[in-house]
Motif scaffolding. Structure first.
Motif, PDB file in Angstrom:
ATOM      1  N   MET A  25       0.827  -1.205   0.000  1.00 23.76           N
ATOM      2  CA  MET A  25       0.000   0.000   0.000  1.00 23.76           C
ATOM      3  C   MET A  25       0.865   1.261   0.000  1.00 23.76           C
ATOM      4  SD  MET A  25      -3.021  -1.138   2.647  1.00 23.76           S
ATOM      5  CE  MET A  25      -3.907   0.412   2.479  1.00 23.76           C
ATOM      6  N   GLN A  26       2.002   1.194   0.639  1.00 28.27           N
ATOM      7  CA  GLN A  26       2.896   2.342   0.638  1.00 28.27           C
ATOM      8  C   GLN A  26       3.527   2.567  -0.727  1.00 28.27           C
ATOM      9  OE1 GLN A  26       5.620   1.399   3.808  1.00 28.27           O
ATOM     10  NE2 GLN A  26       4.311   2.321   5.381  1.00 28.27           N
ATOM     11  N   GLU A  27       3.760   1.483  -1.482  1.00 22.89           N
ATOM     12  CA  GLU A  27       4.419   1.590  -2.782  1.00 22.89           C
ATOM     13  C   GLU A  27       3.439   1.839  -3.922  1.00 22.89           C
ATOM     14  OE1 GLU A  27       6.702  -1.913  -3.366  1.00 22.89           O
ATOM     15  OE2 GLU A  27       7.992  -1.561  -1.632  1.00 22.89           O
ATOM     16  N   LYS A  81      -0.077   6.845  -6.223  1.00 22.24           N
ATOM     17  CA  LYS A  81      -1.259   7.609  -5.836  1.00 22.24           C
ATOM     18  C   LYS A  81      -1.920   8.224  -7.074  1.00 22.24           C
ATOM     19  CE  LYS A  81      -0.677   6.780  -1.492  1.00 22.24           C
ATOM     20  NZ  LYS A  81       0.436   5.815  -1.649  1.00 22.24           N
ATOM     21  N   TRP A 101      -9.977  -2.858   1.384  1.00 22.42           N
ATOM     22  CA  TRP A 101      -8.693  -2.170   1.261  1.00 22.42           C
ATOM     23  C   TRP A 101      -8.509  -1.579  -0.140  1.00 22.42           C
ATOM     24  CZ3 TRP A 101      -6.094  -1.105   5.515  1.00 22.42           C
ATOM     25  CH2 TRP A 101      -6.269  -1.920   6.631  1.00 22.42           C
ATOM     26  N   ASP A 116      -8.361   6.534  -2.293  1.00 22.61           N
ATOM     27  CA  ASP A 116      -7.643   7.191  -3.380  1.00 22.61           C
ATOM     28  C   ASP A 116      -8.570   7.317  -4.585  1.00 22.61           C
ATOM     29  OD1 ASP A 116      -5.583   8.368  -4.753  1.00 22.61           O
ATOM     30  OD2 ASP A 116      -4.545   6.490  -5.228  1.00 22.61           O
TER      31      ASP A 116
END
Length: 234
Positions: free
Chosen positions: A1-3, A6, A33, A47
């Motif tokens: 999720m961090q990678e 966006k 998620w 997002d």
């Protein structure tokens, strides 16, 4: 999720690059998620797709996808009229059926018109904007001019093309010459010549050689979609 990028939808291949299988993607959707925009297009919950993110996503599907024509000129600082909501002109090499959700993010048009012969690589003079997303290719001003001119009579007015050409004082002559050398389309080459002569700038000189190369001695005429006759001298 961090990678995860966006604002950019992810397809199955991109998820796999992040270590997420389709089975895991379905599980993450069920657990809230992620959510699915359409088949093969996923976003992290919270997002939303952005204009540039969508173009990058589509670039993974469409060979040669780039922002061209009037939009490319506008994004590079050359514009005449400011639209209330911009229609992004997209160009590419292959037909593609766009998912319906793309229209919710941006107005767009898409065409696969081939302006250049095989002697010029399709990707020539396509680069990201200096401060733009590195994955969004945009036509140079010179290529954007040819793409703009190709649309005259197909929804693009000659008057606006003339007004935009007047703003193109600093076109690069070697780049324009290279593009015209590899452009076999009579209308495009003659209109660029006419716009260049009318603008009176250095780049507008000595373009007759490109006209003579492909259509010496004959008038060219076409009936536009607006019902007007467009006639270009030899």
């Amino acid at each position: 999720m961090q990678e995860a990028p966006k604002g950019q939808p992810m397809d199955a291949k991109q998820l796999a690059e992040l270590g997420v299988s389709l089975a895991m993607a379905s599980y993450l959707v069920q657990q809230g998620w992620m959510y699915r925009l359409s088949s093969g297009a996923y976003m992290l919950t919270g997002d939303k797709p952005t204009r540039d993110g969508v173009i990058v996503f589509l670039s993974r599907k469409i060979h040669g996808l780039h922002v061209g024509g009037k939009t490319a000129l506008a994004w590079r600082g050359v514009r005449h009229n400011i639209a209330f909501r911009e229609r992004v002109q997209l160009w590419g090499r292959t037909p593609y059926k766009f998912p319906e959700w793309v229209s919710d993010v941006m107005l767009y048009s898409y065409q696969t018109t081939r302006l250049f012969d095989k002697g010029l690589a399709y990707e020539s003079w396509l680069t990201p904007l200096p401060l733009g997303h590195p994955g969004v290719l945009v036509s140079s001003v010179e290529r954007g001019l040819l793409e703009l001119v190709s649309d005259v009579g197909k929804g693009q007015s000659l008057e606006e093309a003339n007004n935009l050409a007047v703003s193109l004082r600093t076109l690069r002559v070697p780049v324009l010459d290279e593009l015209l050398l590899h452009c076999p389309r009579v209308k495009v080459v003659r209109l660029v010549r006419d716009l260049g002569l009318a603008a009176g700038y250095e780049w507008g000189r000595d373009l007759q050689k490109h006209v003579d190369r492909i259509s010496k001695g004959k008038r060219w005429s076409v009936l536009t979609k607006q019902g007007e006759r467009l006639t270009l001298k030899p």
